[in-house]
Design a protein around this motif. Structure first.
Motif, PDB file in Angstrom:
ATOM      1  N   LYS A   1       0.826  -1.146  -0.014  1.00 45.52           N
ATOM      2  CA  LYS A   1       0.064   0.126  -0.070  1.00 45.52           C
ATOM      3  C   LYS A   1       0.781   1.254   0.073  1.00 45.52           C
ATOM      4  CE  LYS A   1      -3.481  -2.884   0.090  1.00 45.52           C
ATOM      5  NZ  LYS A   1      -4.240  -2.585  -1.437  1.00 45.52           N
ATOM      6  N   ASN A   2       2.046   1.198   0.609  1.00 42.86           N
ATOM      7  CA  ASN A   2       3.138   2.349   0.473  1.00 42.86           C
ATOM      8  C   ASN A   2       3.417   2.567  -0.870  1.00 42.86           C
ATOM      9  OD1 ASN A   2       5.338   4.063   0.624  1.00 42.86           O
ATOM     10  ND2 ASN A   2       5.134   3.606   2.970  1.00 42.86           N
ATOM     11  N   GLY A   3       3.006   3.726  -1.448  1.00 40.36           N
ATOM     12  CA  GLY A   3       3.296   4.046  -2.713  1.00 40.36           C
ATOM     13  C   GLY A   3       4.686   4.007  -3.170  1.00 40.36           C
ATOM     14  N   LYS A   4       5.688   4.753  -2.161  1.00 45.77           N
ATOM     15  CA  LYS A   4       7.007   4.886  -2.763  1.00 45.77           C
ATOM     16  C   LYS A   4       7.772   3.528  -2.487  1.00 45.77           C
ATOM     17  CE  LYS A   4       7.182   9.727  -1.068  1.00 45.77           C
ATOM     18  NZ  LYS A   4       7.867  10.942  -0.061  1.00 45.77           N
ATOM     19  N   TYR A   5       7.425   2.806  -1.355  1.00 47.49           N
ATOM     20  CA  TYR A   5       8.203   1.656  -1.387  1.00 47.49           C
ATOM     21  C   TYR A   5       7.795   0.678  -2.306  1.00 47.49           C
ATOM     22  CZ  TYR A   5       9.427  -2.662   1.120  1.00 47.49           C
ATOM     23  OH  TYR A   5      10.036  -4.013   1.621  1.00 47.49           O
ATOM     24  N   LYS A   6       6.608   0.684  -2.948  1.00 45.76           N
ATOM     25  CA  LYS A   6       5.935   0.036  -4.177  1.00 45.76           C
ATOM     26  C   LYS A   6       7.000   0.300  -5.254  1.00 45.76           C
ATOM     27  CE  LYS A   6       1.883  -1.211  -6.645  1.00 45.76           C
ATOM     28  NZ  LYS A   6       0.182  -0.970  -6.517  1.00 45.76           N
ATOM     29  N   ASN A   7       7.204   1.583  -5.495  1.00 47.84           N
ATOM     30  CA  ASN A   7       7.863   1.902  -6.681  1.00 47.84           C
ATOM     31  C   ASN A   7       9.443   1.565  -6.612  1.00 47.84           C
ATOM     32  OD1 ASN A   7       5.688   3.121  -7.783  1.00 47.84           O
ATOM     33  ND2 ASN A   7       6.181   5.159  -6.902  1.00 47.84           N
ATOM     34  N   VAL A   8       9.860   1.788  -5.529  1.00 46.88           N
ATOM     35  CA  VAL A   8      11.332   1.100  -5.202  1.00 46.88           C
ATOM     36  C   VAL A   8      11.374  -0.518  -5.478  1.00 46.88           C
ATOM     37  CG1 VAL A   8      13.071   0.597  -3.607  1.00 46.88           C
ATOM     38  CG2 VAL A   8      11.868   2.890  -3.669  1.00 46.88           C
TER      39      VAL A   8
END
Length: 323
Positions: free
Chosen positions: A124-131
């Protein structure tokens, strides 16, 4: 003029008017979307030059091709090269090796991008997902030459970082790069590391089209995240999974020339020789162009039949298929 003649004349005029109107509408749409059609030109040229153009060379499979005489001067040989290939003792060996690697790709590799996409979708964390996505995509851009070099370094018999661990696991000295039993696992592992992250792109795109209200309704009914994934997410992308599986069947026997060629050696050639490397060996190294073309054509025909069968099965099961 009779009433019948008047009706036929009126019908002909109406048909002509309808055709002119249809042509005008088509030209208007072409003019309106001309930039989109211009953008299609590079893709169309690519397929015409690199996909359809080389198909003209299939004529060499039915000839005793001579480069000095060309296509039109070479002697017609019929199915001579196909018969020779089917009667060659190496046919069953090559076919077996190709099937083993193909089934490893379908059974082991194909489900992994789907599972990985489902797991990424739960972040659900967008930044973590992109990484995570960026890290998983990176291996796709690494050349097979580099992948083979890394693999040879890691499993080197003298100084490989993983050689000792594998030997300790099996309780004996193991030479991963030269023992035939490890070749399918080695090739499949390379494909998973390099392409698994990249393969999630299509499935993640399909997941963006899932209606979020379905998840909200499921949570209200008390469904946990596992139930939501099983009853909402997977059914929503089922058609995409089936389409990708059908397309994968079109490349069922394409085990990858460059990767296999780089990992072959005198010790594992018995289990590593596949259609792609055999075509290269016979056509390019030994100069048997017609024979190599016949082998390559056989592989392509088998893949075409597999696509047609899998598409028909998908349609029988209630899916749209690819055509």
């Amino acid at each position: 003029m009779s009433s019948v003649g008047k009706k036929e004349t009126r019908k002909t005029k109406n048909t002509g008017v309808t055709r002119r109107e249809g042509t005008s509408k088509t030209l208007a749409r072409l003019k309106k979307d001309r930039l989109l059609y211009i953008m299609l030109i590079p893709g169309c040229l690519y397929f015409l030059i690199f996909k359809y153009g080389p198909m003209l060379g299939l004529i060499t499979a039915f000839q005793d091709y001579n480069a000095m005489l060309g296509w039109f001067g070479s002697k017609f040989a019929g199915f001579k090269h196909f018969s020779r290939f089917f009667s060659d003792p190496k046919f069953f060996q090559i076919f077996r090796n190709t099937l083993v690697l193909a089934f490893c790709n379908i059974i082991v590799y194909f489900p992994l991008p789907i599972i990985l996409a489902l797991l990424i979708n739960e972040v659900k964390n967008g930044k973590y997902k992109n990484v995570i996505q960026s890290v998983l995509y990176l291996p796709h851009f690494v050349s097979w030459v580099v992948v083979a070099g890394i693999c040879m370094t890691m499993f080197s018999a003298e100084s490989g970082a993983l050689t000792g661990a594998v030997s300790g696991l099996f309780g004996r000295e193991v030479r991963v790069l030269s023992e035939p039993a490890f070749f399918p696992a080695l090739i499949t592992g390379q494909v998973i590391w390099k392409e698994c992250g990249w393969g999630t792109i299509i499935f993640l795109a399909a997941l963006t089209g899932v209606d979020m209200q379905l998840y909200e309704a499921a949570r209200v009914d008390g469904a946990n995240r596992w139930r939501q994934m099983w009853h909402i997410t997977l059914p929503a992308i089922k058609s995409t999974i089936i389409t990708m599986l059908i397309l994968r069947m079109g490349n069922f026997l394409n085990t990858g020339f460059e990767q296999i060629f780089l990992m072959l050696n005198s010790m594992n050639r018995e289990v590593g020789e596949v259609f792609d490397t055999y075509v290269y060996q016979t056509a390019m190294t030994n100069g048997k162009i017609s024979y190599g073309s016949a082998v390559g054509m056989f592989k392509s025909v088998v893949c075409l039949i597999l696509v047609m069968i899998s598409n028909k099965i998908a349609q029988k099961a209630g899916e749209e298929g690819v055509y």
